[in-house]
Design a protein around this motif. Sequence first.
Motif, PDB file in Angstrom:
ATOM      1  N   ARG A   1       0.826  -1.207   0.000  1.00  0.00           N
ATOM      2  CA  ARG A   1       0.000   0.000   0.000  1.00  0.00           C
ATOM      3  C   ARG A   1       0.862   1.260   0.000  1.00  0.00           C
ATOM      4  O   ARG A   1       0.469   2.278  -0.583  1.00  0.00           O
ATOM      5  N   ASP A   2       2.063   1.198   0.636  1.00  0.00           N
ATOM      6  CA  ASP A   2       2.923   2.384   0.680  1.00  0.00           C
ATOM      7  C   ASP A   2       3.415   2.789  -0.704  1.00  0.00           C
ATOM      8  O   ASP A   2       3.602   3.979  -0.983  1.00  0.00           O
ATOM      9  N   TYR A   3       3.615   1.806  -1.587  1.00  0.00           N
ATOM     10  CA  TYR A   3       4.043   2.105  -2.954  1.00  0.00           C
ATOM     11  C   TYR A   3       2.894   1.958  -3.958  1.00  0.00           C
ATOM     12  O   TYR A   3       3.083   2.240  -5.145  1.00  0.00           O
TER      13      TYR A   3
ATOM     14  N   THR B   1      -3.053 -16.004  -7.921  1.00  0.00           N
ATOM     15  CA  THR B   1      -2.356 -15.193  -6.921  1.00  0.00           C
ATOM     16  C   THR B   1      -2.442 -13.709  -7.272  1.00  0.00           C
ATOM     17  O   THR B   1      -2.681 -12.863  -6.400  1.00  0.00           O
ATOM     18  N   LEU B   2      -2.267 -13.384  -8.539  1.00  0.00           N
ATOM     19  CA  LEU B   2      -2.337 -11.994  -8.967  1.00  0.00           C
ATOM     20  C   LEU B   2      -3.731 -11.412  -8.709  1.00  0.00           C
ATOM     21  O   LEU B   2      -3.863 -10.264  -8.245  1.00  0.00           O
ATOM     22  N   LEU B   3      -4.792 -12.188  -8.958  1.00  0.00           N
ATOM     23  CA  LEU B   3      -6.152 -11.699  -8.714  1.00  0.00           C
ATOM     24  C   LEU B   3      -6.404 -11.491  -7.222  1.00  0.00           C
ATOM     25  O   LEU B   3      -7.150 -10.586  -6.826  1.00  0.00           O
ATOM     26  N   HIS B   4      -5.791 -12.324  -6.388  1.00  0.00           N
ATOM     27  CA  HIS B   4      -5.873 -12.134  -4.939  1.00  0.00           C
ATOM     28  C   HIS B   4      -5.280 -10.777  -4.555  1.00  0.00           C
ATOM     29  O   HIS B   4      -5.905  -9.990  -3.826  1.00  0.00           O
ATOM     30  N   GLU B   5      -4.080 -10.513  -5.042  1.00  0.00           N
ATOM     31  CA  GLU B   5      -3.433  -9.239  -4.698  1.00  0.00           C
ATOM     32  C   GLU B   5      -4.143  -8.055  -5.352  1.00  0.00           C
ATOM     33  O   GLU B   5      -4.190  -6.960  -4.783  1.00  0.00           O
ATOM     34  N   LEU B   6      -4.727  -8.274  -6.508  1.00  0.00           N
ATOM     35  CA  LEU B   6      -5.481  -7.213  -7.167  1.00  0.00           C
ATOM     36  C   LEU B   6      -6.727  -6.847  -6.359  1.00  0.00           C
ATOM     37  O   LEU B   6      -7.147  -5.682  -6.339  1.00  0.00           O
ATOM     38  N   THR B   7      -7.306  -7.827  -5.683  1.00  0.00           N
ATOM     39  CA  THR B   7      -8.436  -7.532  -4.796  1.00  0.00           C
ATOM     40  C   THR B   7      -7.982  -6.642  -3.645  1.00  0.00           C
ATOM     41  O   THR B   7      -8.675  -5.681  -3.281  1.00  0.00           O
ATOM     42  N   HIS B   8      -6.829  -6.937  -3.059  1.00  0.00           N
ATOM     43  CA  HIS B   8      -6.264  -6.030  -2.048  1.00  0.00           C
ATOM     44  C   HIS B   8      -6.074  -4.631  -2.640  1.00  0.00           C
ATOM     45  O   HIS B   8      -6.411  -3.623  -2.011  1.00  0.00           O
ATOM     46  N   TRP B   9      -5.512  -4.558  -3.846  1.00  0.00           N
ATOM     47  CA  TRP B   9      -5.244  -3.289  -4.533  1.00  0.00           C
ATOM     48  C   TRP B   9      -6.527  -2.467  -4.659  1.00  0.00           C
ATOM     49  O   TRP B   9      -6.510  -1.245  -4.503  1.00  0.00           O
ATOM     50  N   SER B  10      -7.638  -3.134  -4.910  1.00  0.00           N
ATOM     51  CA  SER B  10      -8.910  -2.422  -5.099  1.00  0.00           C
ATOM     52  C   SER B  10      -9.384  -1.728  -3.830  1.00  0.00           C
ATOM     53  O   SER B  10     -10.187  -0.793  -3.898  1.00  0.00           O
ATOM     54  N   GLY B  11      -8.896  -2.177  -2.665  1.00  0.00           N
ATOM     55  CA  GLY B  11      -9.371  -1.613  -1.402  1.00  0.00           C
ATOM     56  C   GLY B  11      -8.600  -0.411  -0.922  1.00  0.00           C
ATOM     57  O   GLY B  11      -8.865   0.096   0.177  1.00  0.00           O
ATOM     58  N   ALA B  12      -7.652   0.086  -1.726  1.00  0.00           N
ATOM     59  CA  ALA B  12      -6.842   1.248  -1.331  1.00  0.00           C
ATOM     60  C   ALA B  12      -7.725   2.469  -1.088  1.00  0.00           C
ATOM     61  O   ALA B  12      -8.824   2.578  -1.636  1.00  0.00           O
ATOM     62  N   PRO B  13      -7.256   3.415  -0.264  1.00  0.00           N
ATOM     63  CA  PRO B  13      -8.080   4.584   0.098  1.00  0.00           C
ATOM     64  C   PRO B  13      -8.600   5.370  -1.098  1.00  0.00           C
ATOM     65  O   PRO B  13      -9.715   5.892  -1.061  1.00  0.00           O
TER      66      PRO B  13
ATOM     67  N   ASP C   1      -9.038  -7.575  11.932  1.00  0.00           N
ATOM     68  CA  ASP C   1      -9.297  -6.820  10.709  1.00  0.00           C
ATOM     69  C   ASP C   1      -8.490  -7.351   9.525  1.00  0.00           C
ATOM     70  O   ASP C   1      -9.006  -7.477   8.418  1.00  0.00           O
ATOM     71  N   TYR C   2      -7.198  -7.632   9.758  1.00  0.00           N
ATOM     72  CA  TYR C   2      -6.356  -8.070   8.647  1.00  0.00           C
ATOM     73  C   TYR C   2      -6.791  -9.450   8.154  1.00  0.00           C
ATOM     74  O   TYR C   2      -6.766  -9.724   6.940  1.00  0.00           O
ATOM     75  N   ALA C   3      -7.192 -10.327   9.071  1.00  0.00           N
ATOM     76  CA  ALA C   3      -7.675 -11.647   8.659  1.00  0.00           C
ATOM     77  C   ALA C   3      -8.932 -11.513   7.812  1.00  0.00           C
ATOM     78  O   ALA C   3      -9.123 -12.255   6.832  1.00  0.00           O
ATOM     79  N   VAL C   4      -9.809 -10.571   8.157  1.00  0.00           N
ATOM     80  CA  VAL C   4     -11.025 -10.356   7.375  1.00  0.00           C
ATOM     81  C   VAL C   4     -10.674  -9.809   5.999  1.00  0.00           C
ATOM     82  O   VAL C   4     -11.256 -10.215   4.991  1.00  0.00           O
ATOM     83  N   GLU C   5      -9.700  -8.894   5.937  1.00  0.00           N
ATOM     84  CA  GLU C   5      -9.260  -8.381   4.634  1.00  0.00           C
ATOM     85  C   GLU C   5      -8.691  -9.518   3.782  1.00  0.00           C
ATOM     86  O   GLU C   5      -8.931  -9.572   2.567  1.00  0.00           O
ATOM     87  N   GLU C   6      -7.971 -10.448   4.394  1.00  0.00           N
ATOM     88  CA  GLU C   6      -7.466 -11.599   3.649  1.00  0.00           C
ATOM     89  C   GLU C   6      -8.612 -12.474   3.148  1.00  0.00           C
ATOM     90  O   GLU C   6      -8.543 -13.033   2.045  1.00  0.00           O
TER      91      GLU C   6
END
Length: 299
Positions: free
Chosen positions: A174-176, A202-214, A229-234
């Motif tokens: 998220r920092d970068y 794996t890429l789609l998993h991380e892309l889902t994280h990417w979508s949640g950025a502020p 919270d982090y477990a729920v985000e996972e």
Amino acid sequence: MQNPVPSNDRFDLYRAVTDKIVAAIEAGAGRFVMPWHVSAATGRPTNALTGHGYRGVNVVALWAEAVMSGYGTGWWASYRQWERLGAQVRRGQRGSVIVFYNHLNTAPTEDLDDSRHRLVARAFRVFNLDQVDGWQPPGPTSVPTVEALAEVEAFVAATKAVVVHAGSRACYRRDYDRIELPPRDRFRGTPTSSASEAYYGTLLHELTHWSGAPHRLDRTFGTRFGDNDYAVEELVAELGAAFLCADLGIANEPRPDHASYIASWLKVLNDDSRAVFTAAARANDSATYLQGFSEPEPS
């Protein structure tokens, strides 16, 4: 319309759906196989009458039901819908619970997160094709794996997410504001999926994280889950990737590096019967958001 579950003051809809999902998670925990790890052929659960895929928590609930009951198809419908198709649910078969939300005096709407919408949840029962006689599904609709992978590559490219291949772990920084993945040749296939499918899952998993950025969906959970919270985000990322894999026609394989989250997911789901509804709704939001990048510009 689905068949509603008869009113019963003792029936806890949220707990009934959550318990089914918990049972499926527990059944696969030793092999890291979760109910959302499905083959490309299974795909997203689909209503046999309408041809529409189920959404949100209903996808997870029906995947869990299929795992626990040994169903081999992704076709579902209510008793009356099967009748309309000229089919017959076998005597003694028990339906699987799904959820629709209603505003007063409006048609049911599937899979809305009722923590954000003042809606009334109603339970309905549907039956899998394996419980039915007298209906044949339409011909295969899946595309060859090579074509599916090309579609995934185009899907990812449309988001313009920054993906860096380096190191030995997959993560969203998220920092970068970038996704980091191991080099493609580090991914391995399994008897049911290719190395390329493992990479893209794996890429789609991380892309889902990417979508949640502020500056995107700004996905937060407030103080509801506290240290979890982090477990729920996972869990959101796991479900979001599973939805996308199903829609894009690639296998979604277990990731042993997520084994550490299984105990946390079970704790959250056992403590809060609505947690999986929230996670599935956020995952559905993420999948819809990411799919929007591939939609053509309005003329």
